[in-house]
Design an enzyme around this catalytic site. Sequence first.
Site: not given
Length: 657
Positions: A260, A27, A470, A408
């Site tokens: 890139h 890159h 859940h 999380e």
Amino acid sequence: MNKNDTLSVNALRGLSLDMITNAKSGHPGMALSSAPIIYTLFSRHLVSNPNDPTWYNRDRFVLSAGHVSALLYATLHLAGYSIPMEQLKQFRKLDSITPGHPELGLTPGVDATAGPLGQGISQAVGIAMAEKHLQALYPEGDRLTNHYTYCLCGDGCLEEGISQEAISLASLFHLNKLILLYDKNNCTLDGPLSNSSKEDTKARFKASGWNTLEVTDGNDIDALDKAISLAKTAKERPTIIIVDTVIGYGSPYQNSNVSHGKAFSDKEVIKTKENLGYNYPPFEVPEEVYENFKEKFISRSQTIYNDYQSDLEKYDEEHHEEFMLFKSNITNDISKSLFTNAPIYDENYSNSTRNESQEYLSLVADESNTLFGGSADVQGSVKTKVKSFTDFAFDNPKGQNINFGIREFAMAGVANGILLHGGLRSYVGSFLVFADYMKPAIRMSAMERLPVVYLFSHDTIAVGEDGETHQPIEQLTMLRSIPNVTVYRPADAIEMAAGYQIAFSSTNKPTCLILSRQDLPNNPGSSFEKAKLGGYVVSSEKNENQLTIIASGSEVSLAIEIQKLLLSDGIDTRVVSMPSVELFDAQSEDYKEQVFNNPYDKRLYIEMGKSDSLYKYAKTVYGIDRFGLSAPLKDCLDYFGFTKDKMFEKIKKDFNF
């Protein structure tokens, strides 16, 4: 910018291009745009020691945009790290120490594995949190731990959602020694940044409570120097330095997304070097550049390093006991301070393993001052709060309980960063079903060989009324599929003790402890020592074993109840508790055969989750291969057939008893 600065920046650009073109992969775009940023950082500010690359009090540098690894390796080479030119020539090749993205423990000077965009930012936040917390843990702690955490990111890192989670936490905890360097080249792989983002980054960070600085010319080293110097004076907030750069600077693909990830041809490299006024053959660097790095980085850092080492001797004299504790904690190995036996329980003891987890977490906390962790806003449910802990906060940096909020993914990334720093043991908690949000960071824990302890509760359909959203089904299979992770699902308090021994004794792999919400009885045959083998006979047959029933967690006591019913019908079986398939797989073939004591077709695995991976151990699996349902616990278990009576009848039918 003087002559040596210009020459050094272009040497970094030239070496990066040489590496990428030689590998025919890499890159170049951001390597060309970020070279002045990383040069200014190393030559003017960053403190480290190439002769002692893991020196505890070094400044940490996290390359969140890990695809720019060629630039990092070129910098580390010129800065005197043990990365010879031959290794730059081996960039992205088999068995080199210069892989396509930075890997912790492989390349000297690499402070974090990076590449999945955004995760580097969360790891940098964890490192900065560790530095702040450790200063508060010891008397005159700033003499032991006192450094900056720098992170270089690009446009892509800031588009990933984890970046905002981490940015919010950094502000909440006033991580003023965290400095984020943002190469704003306005390009992503597929095209201009405007294709996918129109946000005002400065306004975003201001709204998040950060200091915001700007450098409008990414080639202006003096402006970069001033911005970093100003960022280092911040008292209460982390700082982002937004640097306007040109992707592919000086190349035929300047200002284009083509640069890139396209390895330039030899002719394109020559043309780029001509445009930069750097006319040196591949992998040739003028001696002035090495001398410049020696003067501005190596010598400067060595002086600071020597002063620190001298002060450590004085600190030892003044605070000997605390210094010995500090030294013993640096390696993250706390196994010597762990309890060595499971507590004794009454015969009819029953409790949820999430409650038992909290008890054992408190035991570990009593023996070690290194615990530093928390949960994603579920500490009351997952039981991650140690009663003696106070909350970590900007005005209470000594606090050991971290309120991560509903973040999380960043929570797991921060836990990695805490361990990357050294001197602390991180643990985090959530519901098992939300391990999905954390999986990429758990994978990073495994790759970086970081012993994060993941506490996952609410482990089956026994969650009940919360329903299929859940109730975890495939999460155990997902976690078990990650290499270098120990997944441990205890059946009772005794096995929970073994799980804690395993988790906090580990120094090179993460552990996922899978916890029940409902109470589980202690099984008469449970063994603290045998449970550490991953699988063992928890209830033997009376005379002749006709069927081996394998189970984990809450299903072990169910299997024992089924065993009793079968025996009353004249069918003799044994029950194997399998808290960890990874640990069991590591045992000898003789041991595994002794435990199973039956051929493959005479084995049954019972587990309330996806069945696919369990056929490795048994020809017949009673699992759940659909999503759950919303109903009370008993109704859920009855619907899916996980009751002793229904299992009893099913086993007799399936095995022709």
